[in-house]
Structure formats: C-alpha cells, structure tokens
Scaffold this active site. Structure first.
Site, PDB file in Angstrom:
ATOM      1  N   GLN A  39      25.750  42.991  74.522  1.00  0.00           N
ATOM      2  CA  GLN A  39      27.052  43.065  75.342  1.00  0.00           C
ATOM      3  C   GLN A  39      27.870  44.398  75.295  1.00  0.00           C
ATOM      4  OE1 GLN A  39      29.258  39.847  73.367  1.00  0.00           O
ATOM      5  NE2 GLN A  39      30.817  41.185  72.421  1.00  0.00           N
ATOM      6  N   GLY A  40      28.586  44.440  76.486  1.00  0.00           N
ATOM      7  CA  GLY A  40      29.205  45.821  76.692  1.00  0.00           C
ATOM      8  C   GLY A  40      30.488  45.701  77.440  1.00  0.00           C
ATOM      9  N   TYR A  41      31.466  46.280  77.250  1.00  0.00           N
ATOM     10  CA  TYR A  41      32.819  46.233  77.373  1.00  0.00           C
ATOM     11  C   TYR A  41      33.221  47.327  78.799  1.00  0.00           C
ATOM     12  CZ  TYR A  41      33.496  43.433  73.625  1.00  0.00           C
ATOM     13  OH  TYR A  41      33.325  42.428  72.958  1.00  0.00           O
ATOM     14  N   VAL A  42      33.403  46.707  79.878  1.00  0.00           N
ATOM     15  CA  VAL A  42      33.928  47.329  81.212  1.00  0.00           C
ATOM     16  C   VAL A  42      35.386  47.989  81.067  1.00  0.00           C
ATOM     17  CG1 VAL A  42      34.010  47.262  83.606  1.00  0.00           C
ATOM     18  CG2 VAL A  42      32.328  46.091  82.341  1.00  0.00           C
ATOM     19  N   ALA A  94      30.366  51.505  74.701  1.00  0.00           N
ATOM     20  CA  ALA A  94      31.291  50.387  74.284  1.00  0.00           C
ATOM     21  C   ALA A  94      30.452  49.290  74.357  1.00  0.00           C
ATOM     22  CB  ALA A  94      32.390  50.315  75.196  1.00  0.00           C
TER      23      ALA A  94
END
Length: 169
Positions: A39-42, A94
């Site tokens: 998962q990654g944060y936009v 991130a």
C-alpha cells in the site's frame, strides 16, 4: 479535479479498532490465512484524512479515512489494475508492505500485520469492533503487547513515510 478536502466521508462506514504492538510475530501465525499487502499513500493530512491505494492477493482498492484514533470514518472504492498502476507512482516515498494474518479470537478476528522491507521485524495486532462499548470491554490476549491505539507514530501512514519509531517500553 477532486480535492481531498472535497471528499465527503460522512456517509462511509465507521471503523472502531484497537491496535497493539506484538513483542514478536508468533510462530503459529503460518497456521492462519494470510494475504500480502502493498500500500501507498496518495495524500495525508495528519490526524485528519488519508487517501491510500492498496494491492492485495485479492485485488486493488482506494481508501479514504477521516479522523484519528479508535473511531474513524472509512470509505473504500475498488480500483481496476490500470487505475492502481496509474496512482501507484504518486505514492513514492510513502509506501509499505506487510503480510496480514487473520487469527480468530473468541467471536472476533485479530488481524496481525507482519511488516516487510525497512519495517522488517515490526508486528502489530488490530481488532475491529461493532461498537465502542464492545471495544472498551475487550480484554487483549496474553500474546499481545502494549496498546498502540491512537499513537500516530504507529499509524500505517506514519510507518510508510517515517519508518518504525524507536520502541519504548
């Protein structure tokens, strides 16, 4: 163009959960079903809102969470693989990877996250509840460590952007 501030999550579901640091990942975890998560944060507005994309063995999703601590609003939207691939580059710096195990405990499911990569060695347990009362009555099993609920340095968005905090007992 949609701005994060314009996303109304008031109609989304409510997430009530408690989080605990595990002294180590139990050896018996492999006896339980698990899924790999990337998962990654936009977008992240600390203690207010996060927008993330997640890929698991079962598909891809965009999630918006509003709030901080034990009770938060959450909305998930399924993504196509192409949509996920288009958003993933925006998460550089991130990101995190982990394996999530589903462990039954009484009438609940404990989600044990064992982190990989730069967070290798970190293991946490999360338990979601139907109500705040059920959350307050929950007695953690002996294999749980100290409670992390509401500790922002252990929130996934913080782990993805700042790495693991110094463990203080």
């Amino acid at each position: 163009m949609i701005r994060v501030a314009d996303i109304d999550t008031s109609l989304g579901s409510v997430e009530i959960e408690r989080k605990f640091l595990l002294p180590e990942a139990p050896e018996w975890l492999d006896d339980h079903p698990s899924v790999h998560i990337r998962q990654g944060y936009v977008a992240i507005v600390p203690d207010e809102v996060e927008v993330r994309v997640r890929e698991t063995d079962h598909g891809t999703v965009l999630t918006v969470k509003r709030g901080h601590g034990k009770v938060r609003r959450e909305e998930e939207i399924e993504l196509t693989s192409d949509q996920f691939r288009a958003l993933w580059p925006l998460t550089e710096g991130a990101r995190l990877e982990k394996r999530r195990y589903s462990v039954p405990h009484e009438d609940l499911t404990v989600e044990v996250d064992v982190y990989e990569g730069s967070l290798d060695g970190l293991a946490v347990a999360e338990v979601e509840f139907e109500s705040e009362g059920e959350s307050a009555e929950f007695e953690p099993p002996a294999w749980f460590g100290r409670e992390l609920t509401g500790k922002s340095e252990y929130a996934n968005e913080s782990l993805a952007t700042h790495g693991a905090p110094e463990i203080q007992e």
